[in-house]
Motif scaffolding. Structure first.
Motif, PDB file in Angstrom:
ATOM      1  N   VAL A 202       0.829  -1.193   0.000  1.00  0.00           N
ATOM      2  CA  VAL A 202       0.000   0.000   0.000  1.00  0.00           C
ATOM      3  C   VAL A 202       0.866   1.247   0.000  1.00  0.00           C
ATOM      4  N   LEU A 203       1.891   1.260   0.824  1.00  0.00           N
ATOM      5  CA  LEU A 203       2.798   2.404   0.901  1.00  0.00           C
ATOM      6  C   LEU A 203       4.240   1.934   0.824  1.00  0.00           C
ATOM      7  N   MET A 204       5.107   2.827   0.390  1.00  0.00           N
ATOM      8  CA  MET A 204       6.530   2.536   0.453  1.00  0.00           C
ATOM      9  C   MET A 204       6.952   2.504   1.923  1.00  0.00           C
ATOM     10  N   PRO A 205       7.942   1.668   2.278  1.00  0.00           N
ATOM     11  CA  PRO A 205       8.346   1.533   3.683  1.00  0.00           C
ATOM     12  C   PRO A 205       8.663   2.864   4.359  1.00  0.00           C
ATOM     13  N   GLU A 206       9.333   3.775   3.637  1.00  0.00           N
ATOM     14  CA  GLU A 206       9.703   5.050   4.258  1.00  0.00           C
ATOM     15  C   GLU A 206       8.487   5.902   4.601  1.00  0.00           C
ATOM     16  N   ASP A 207       7.387   5.749   3.838  1.00  0.00           N
ATOM     17  CA  ASP A 207       6.149   6.463   4.166  1.00  0.00           C
ATOM     18  C   ASP A 207       5.385   5.744   5.274  1.00  0.00           C
ATOM     19  N   GLU A 208       5.350   4.415   5.179  1.00  0.00           N
ATOM     20  CA  GLU A 208       4.590   3.636   6.157  1.00  0.00           C
ATOM     21  C   GLU A 208       5.128   3.817   7.573  1.00  0.00           C
ATOM     22  N   GLU A 209       6.455   3.955   7.704  1.00  0.00           N
ATOM     23  CA  GLU A 209       7.061   4.098   9.024  1.00  0.00           C
ATOM     24  C   GLU A 209       6.611   5.369   9.733  1.00  0.00           C
ATOM     25  N   ALA A 451      12.743 -12.455  20.923  1.00  0.00           N
ATOM     26  CA  ALA A 451      11.950 -11.263  21.227  1.00  0.00           C
ATOM     27  C   ALA A 451      12.197 -10.194  20.162  1.00  0.00           C
ATOM     28  N   PRO A 452      11.197  -9.344  19.892  1.00  0.00           N
ATOM     29  CA  PRO A 452      11.400  -8.262  18.925  1.00  0.00           C
ATOM     30  C   PRO A 452      12.572  -7.387  19.356  1.00  0.00           C
ATOM     31  N   PRO A 453      13.600  -7.243  18.523  1.00  0.00           N
ATOM     32  CA  PRO A 453      14.786  -6.480  18.945  1.00  0.00           C
ATOM     33  C   PRO A 453      14.618  -4.973  18.849  1.00  0.00           C
ATOM     34  N   THR A 454      13.596  -4.506  18.115  1.00  0.00           N
ATOM     35  CA  THR A 454      13.406  -3.066  17.937  1.00  0.00           C
ATOM     36  C   THR A 454      11.920  -2.718  18.008  1.00  0.00           C
ATOM     37  N   ASP A 455      11.643  -1.443  18.223  1.00  0.00           N
ATOM     38  CA  ASP A 455      10.252  -0.972  18.239  1.00  0.00           C
ATOM     39  C   ASP A 455       9.581  -1.187  16.884  1.00  0.00           C
ATOM     40  N   ARG A 456      10.368  -1.078  15.807  1.00  0.00           N
ATOM     41  CA  ARG A 456       9.827  -1.281  14.461  1.00  0.00           C
ATOM     42  C   ARG A 456       9.256  -2.690  14.312  1.00  0.00           C
ATOM     43  N   VAL A 457       9.995  -3.693  14.738  1.00  0.00           N
ATOM     44  CA  VAL A 457       9.529  -5.084  14.649  1.00  0.00           C
ATOM     45  C   VAL A 457       8.348  -5.298  15.581  1.00  0.00           C
ATOM     46  N   ARG A 458       8.413  -4.716  16.772  1.00  0.00           N
ATOM     47  CA  ARG A 458       7.313  -4.861  17.732  1.00  0.00           C
ATOM     48  C   ARG A 458       6.013  -4.290  17.157  1.00  0.00           C
ATOM     49  N   GLN A 459       6.126  -3.162  16.466  1.00  0.00           N
ATOM     50  CA  GLN A 459       4.939  -2.557  15.869  1.00  0.00           C
ATOM     51  C   GLN A 459       4.374  -3.425  14.755  1.00  0.00           C
ATOM     52  N   ILE A 460       5.241  -3.997  13.933  1.00  0.00           N
ATOM     53  CA  ILE A 460       4.774  -4.875  12.855  1.00  0.00           C
ATOM     54  C   ILE A 460       4.054  -6.083  13.436  1.00  0.00           C
ATOM     55  N   ILE A 461       4.624  -6.670  14.481  1.00  0.00           N
ATOM     56  CA  ILE A 461       4.015  -7.852  15.102  1.00  0.00           C
ATOM     57  C   ILE A 461       2.659  -7.505  15.696  1.00  0.00           C
TER      58      ILE A 461
END
Length: 646
Positions: A202-209, A451-461
């Motif tokens: 739907v969005l490019m990763p840099e926009d989605e973040e 465990a999710p090593p970063t907030d980015r991974v935690r948010q995706i999960i």
């Protein structure tokens, strides 16, 4: 035709939590969204009827009064959906302001695009604060404006899954990117399903973040209803013409929405009017039509059913009149209509809360479309304790010209329901198992889970697992996985990582592995049969029951998360048709990768040691056949290398 049991049957608590309102007039989902009102970019993922439009009103008014936003623009995919954002009294329910929009700023009325764009431009130059338009109007207006024209404006995109990161296929996606990168605008994106029907994000990763996500899932919604307590999802297979089989799944006692297949699909007879006539004959004898366009049909048992035909488009004025009746009367009066027959309509944004049965003929190419159709019957209404979605699918015939296409059609339909099973079920929270740690309520500890090593991974999960699984299940390699022809470890350690790398190229190896494990664990555990013995729960993994408190990532990685698709096929089609399916899949062999060959080589050696022979390419055992293909790949690779060295 057989009528197997539902693939999915889920019961809900009906605890009213998703429909009760607080002192500000907000439902549970709306409270969650309003808590993130200060975010510049907000992504709201919530099912139909959860109140997304009103949630936007709350947030938009706060931005207008308290956050320096001067104008609010709402873009919807279809004109009919614009009515969801009409003026609404909010103060009387406890909020600080009412939602008001001038009639001249409702651009979802009949008329040409050029006039709408002119009105859009006048709105930006004037003093009015709220405008509603279609996605198309926003695109056309943006072509005449610099991105800076949206400074200090809130742009809200309804049904956000229409956006695409592909500049060639979605101008709307480019519009969103330009607004975000070239102005101070705030953006609220709303959708019931973030994944599309294709492989394009739907969005490019840099926009989605940049977006702050708020997820209110289907289970949250349905478990918190007042009246609806259960939902069934099932497949029914037919041979020949669907019009000769539909009577076996049509129940005249249920308020039913029938979606007939597109005239371009293999299930269609290519004569949509005749198909409708056959369905009408099935329902009963025609007795007349009233001014609204509703037909009256007398059933064999003497009742009169009111039927709406949205397929016949020969008289556009009559159909517009009928749509108006369905939107204004049938949405509030349970007795206004009993059956609606549609083609390409009555899906996204269509409001018929009394609908109990969505009967859909043929597979739908988009998982988003399946969710939209199911959403038509998962609305809460008095006297409606149960909802049902039935997909009527053609069985492949051995003498068909395009057997492979027919097989893929079946697999896509089953895939969609397998995903919906996980979307509609309660969520599990998974965490690494620590020695001696007591289990937490609602959390499953898994030995070896990273465990999710970063907030980015935690948010995706937390917010995107279902979207990821939708992407995985639409991958071409799924055909082999679904038919048991892809080794579980290959599916989990080769196929899924490949898709994750494509979906999230910004993740490093540690982040990607943690995400992979959570995707696999969530998929396998949710797809596994769970049994309770005393105060213990056991889940079926690798053909044996495992204590949920003793889950291990190494065991889970040996389980094919797609195996249920093959089980559905095995149970639901006769042996002859199943052979057709298996042969067709074998004919569409995926190419063996070097990575898979390396992973499978020890299993190839083990097979040769145990059986005293090499695996046969003609074996009926899909695992042995795949090992034979691996062996063939290795022999070819060795021969190629020998030529290079010669």
């Amino acid at each position: 035709m057989r009528q197997p049991e539902n693939l999915i049957e889920i019961n809900y608590a009906a605890n009213q939590s998703s429909v009760d309102v607080d002192e500000l007039g907000m439902r549970d989902m709306q409270r969650r969204v309003f808590a993130e009102k200060d975010a510049q970019y907000l992504l709201v993922k919530a099912p139909p009827a959860s109140g997304k439009s009103r949630a936007l009103m709350f947030v938009a008014l706060d931005k207008l009064f308290h956050q320096g936003i001067n104008k609010i623009i709402i873009a919807v995919p279809e004109r009919s959906i614009g009515a969801s954002f009409a003026s609404t009294a909010l103060v009387q329910h406890g909020f600080f302001a009412d939602w008001e929009i001038e009639d001249r700023n409702n651009l979802c009325t009949p008329g040409g695009d050029s006039g709408k764009v002119d009105a859009f431009l006048r709105f930006l130059e004037g003093d009015d604060t709220v405008l509603v338009c279609t996605h198309a109007t926003l695109r056309f207006a943006m072509a005449k404006l610099p991105a800076s024209a949206f400074d200090d404006t809130l742009v809200a995109i309804d049904e956000f899954h229409h956006v695409s990161a592909d500049k060639d296929s979605s101008r709307l996606g480019q519009v969103v990117h330009e607004i975000m990168s070239g102005s101070s605008a705030h953006v609220v994106a709303m959708t019931g399903s973030y994944f599309r029907g294709d492989s394009v994000p739907v969005l490019m990763p840099e926009d989605e973040e940049k977006f702050t996500p708020v997820t209110f899932n289907y289970y949250d919604q349905l478990n918190g209803y007042k009246h609806l307590k259960s939902l069934g999802i099932g497949h029914h297979f037919y041979q020949g013409r669907y019009t000769d089989a539909i009577h076996e799944v049509f129940d005249p006692d249920l308020k039913t929405l029938i979606h007939i297949p597109s005239v371009n699909s293999s299930e269609s007879t290519k004569d949509k009017i005749e198909e409708v006539n056959r369905i009408l004959d099935l329902i009963g004898t025609f007795e007349g039509k009233d001014e609204s366009g509703i037909m009256r049909l007398r059933t064999p048992d003497g009742r009169v059913l009111r039927v709406a035909d949205l397929v016949d488009d020969s008289d556009l004025m009559a159909r517009s009149n009928l749509l108006g009746y369905l939107g204004q009367v049938a949405a509030k009066d349970k007795d206004a209509v009993d059956v609606i027959i549609a083609l390409g309509m009555a899906k996204e944004g269509f409001d018929w809360p009394f609908a109990e049965h969505a009967l859909t003929v043929g597979h739908r190419s988009s998982l988003t479309e399946v969710i939209q159709i199911i959403g038509r019957v998962t609305r809460d209404a008095q006297g409606k304790p149960r909802a049902q979605f039935t997909n009527l699918i053609a069985e492949p015939a051995a003498d068909a010209d395009e057997v492979t296409t027919a097989v893929n059609t079946m697999l896509k339909a089953i895939t969609a329901s397998l995903l919906m099973e996980q979307v509609l079920a309660p969520n599990f929270n998974f965490k690494p198992k620590e020695p001696g740690e007591a289990p937490e309520p609602g959390t499953l500890a898994v030995k070896g889970l990273k465990a999710p090593p970063t907030d980015r991974v935690r948010q995706i999960i937390e917010t995107d697992l279902n979207d990821l699984k939708a992407t995985i299940l639409q991958d071409p390699g799924f055909r082999r996985a679904a038919a048991g022809q892809l080794d579980a470890e290959v599916a989990n350690k080769v196929l899924i990582p490949k898709i994750l790398r494509e979906r999230y190229p910004d993740l490093n190896s540690a982040e990607a592995e943690s995400l992979r494990q959570h995707v696999v664990v969530d998929s396998v555990v949710k797809a596994g049969e769970v049994k309770e013995v005393g105060d213990k729960k056991f889940v079926m993994l690798a053909k044996k029951y495992v204590d949920l408190d003793k889950l291990d990532i190494n065991l889970i990685d040996k389980v094919n998360p797609f195996q249920r698709a093959f089980e559905v096929l095995s149970k639901s089609v006769d042996p002859k048709t199943l052979r057709v399916v298996m042969d067709a899949i074998a004919e569409t062999r995926i190419e063996v990768t070097a990575e898979e060959a390396v992973l499978m080589y020890p299993k190839l050696r083990e097979f040769q040691r145990m059986e005293g022979r090499v695996p046969s390419i003609r074996s009926k055992d899909p695992h042995e056949k795949r090992l034979a293909e691996i062996l063939l790949f290795l022999r070819r690779a060795k021969a190629s290398q020998a030529k290079v060295n010669a």
